[in-house]
Design a protein around this motif. Sequence first.
Motif, PDB file in Angstrom:
ATOM      1  N   VAL A  75       0.854  -1.183   0.000  1.00 37.73           N
ATOM      2  CA  VAL A  75       0.000   0.000   0.000  1.00 37.73           C
ATOM      3  C   VAL A  75       0.891   1.233   0.000  1.00 37.73           C
ATOM      4  N   SER A  76       0.685   2.113  -0.962  1.00 32.64           N
ATOM      5  CA  SER A  76       1.398   3.387  -1.012  1.00 32.64           C
ATOM      6  C   SER A  76       0.390   4.499  -0.758  1.00 32.64           C
ATOM      7  N   LYS A  77       0.798   5.494   0.015  1.00 30.63           N
ATOM      8  CA  LYS A  77      -0.099   6.593   0.385  1.00 30.63           C
ATOM      9  C   LYS A  77       0.505   7.917  -0.054  1.00 30.63           C
ATOM     10  N   TYR A  78      -0.341   8.784  -0.619  1.00 26.46           N
ATOM     11  CA  TYR A  78       0.081  10.095  -1.080  1.00 26.46           C
ATOM     12  C   TYR A  78      -0.956  11.124  -0.641  1.00 26.46           C
ATOM     13  N   ARG A  79      -0.473  12.256  -0.185  1.00 28.42           N
ATOM     14  CA  ARG A  79      -1.376  13.311   0.250  1.00 28.42           C
ATOM     15  C   ARG A  79      -2.161  13.843  -0.946  1.00 28.42           C
ATOM     16  N   ILE A  80      -3.486  13.931  -0.804  1.00 26.45           N
ATOM     17  CA  ILE A  80      -4.327  14.402  -1.907  1.00 26.45           C
ATOM     18  C   ILE A  80      -3.902  15.797  -2.352  1.00 26.45           C
ATOM     19  N   GLY A  81      -3.582  16.659  -1.382  1.00 29.70           N
ATOM     20  CA  GLY A  81      -3.178  18.021  -1.710  1.00 29.70           C
ATOM     21  C   GLY A  81      -1.885  18.108  -2.482  1.00 29.70           C
ATOM     22  N   GLY A  82      -1.123  17.029  -2.529  1.00 31.52           N
ATOM     23  CA  GLY A  82       0.115  17.007  -3.274  1.00 31.52           C
ATOM     24  C   GLY A  82       0.009  16.270  -4.590  1.00 31.52           C
ATOM     25  N   SER A  83      -1.214  16.047  -5.070  1.00 35.52           N
ATOM     26  CA  SER A  83      -1.408  15.328  -6.325  1.00 35.52           C
ATOM     27  C   SER A  83      -2.240  16.169  -7.285  1.00 35.52           C
ATOM     28  N   PRO A  84      -2.130  15.910  -8.599  1.00 34.19           N
ATOM     29  CA  PRO A  84      -2.962  16.651  -9.560  1.00 34.19           C
ATOM     30  C   PRO A  84      -4.460  16.503  -9.297  1.00 34.19           C
TER      31      PRO A  84
END
Length: 203
Positions: free
Chosen positions: A94-103
């Motif tokens: 599972v990889s997690k990325y902040r929504i605010g840091g994505s297109p």
Amino acid sequence: MFFRPVAVALTSLALAAPAYAQPSVIRRVQEHLRGVHTMTADFMQTDRKGKSLTGKLYLKQPGKIRFQYEAGVPILVVGDGRVLNFIDYQVKQVSKYRIGGSPLDILLNPKRDLSRVAKVVPSAAPGVITILARDPRHPQFGSITLAFTEKADAPGGLLLEGWVALDAQNNRTTVRLSNQRLNVPVAETVFQWDDPRPGKNRD
């Protein structure tokens, strides 16, 4: 069906548009994004190598999205309002990325002021409106180009047909939508998922 004119628009990026057209178009796009509280759609996703996958998209504002891929694809993408979770059931990761840091922040944060980050760009197809959004303060977040067609009974008189996202490494992902349904019931359970990592519970 995803009509060819929209497909052409999504695969052609341009640099500028007539300045006079921009403020009113951006306002309409902002009205659309703020007026779509939920959406379901079929999607086709194409990566930079030309590989395509299909599936079902679920969206619920603010911040929730689910890409449910076609049967046999061991991948799931879920935005739970805080982060985007990329779940690979085959390798149990599972990889997690902040929504605010994505297109995708443009789609999932209706409070975002588009006039600060977006501009209209010419479309390669008649009747298709395209806007390019990129945060000039955070170029590392990449960019997203949204494509719309006119739809009188939709918020802002527009219908989202898809987008092209470029990440910080310039990897391009194209998403084309069809069978869009706006402001229909979408249960909170849609944005839950089973964690494949040993010892982890359902999120």
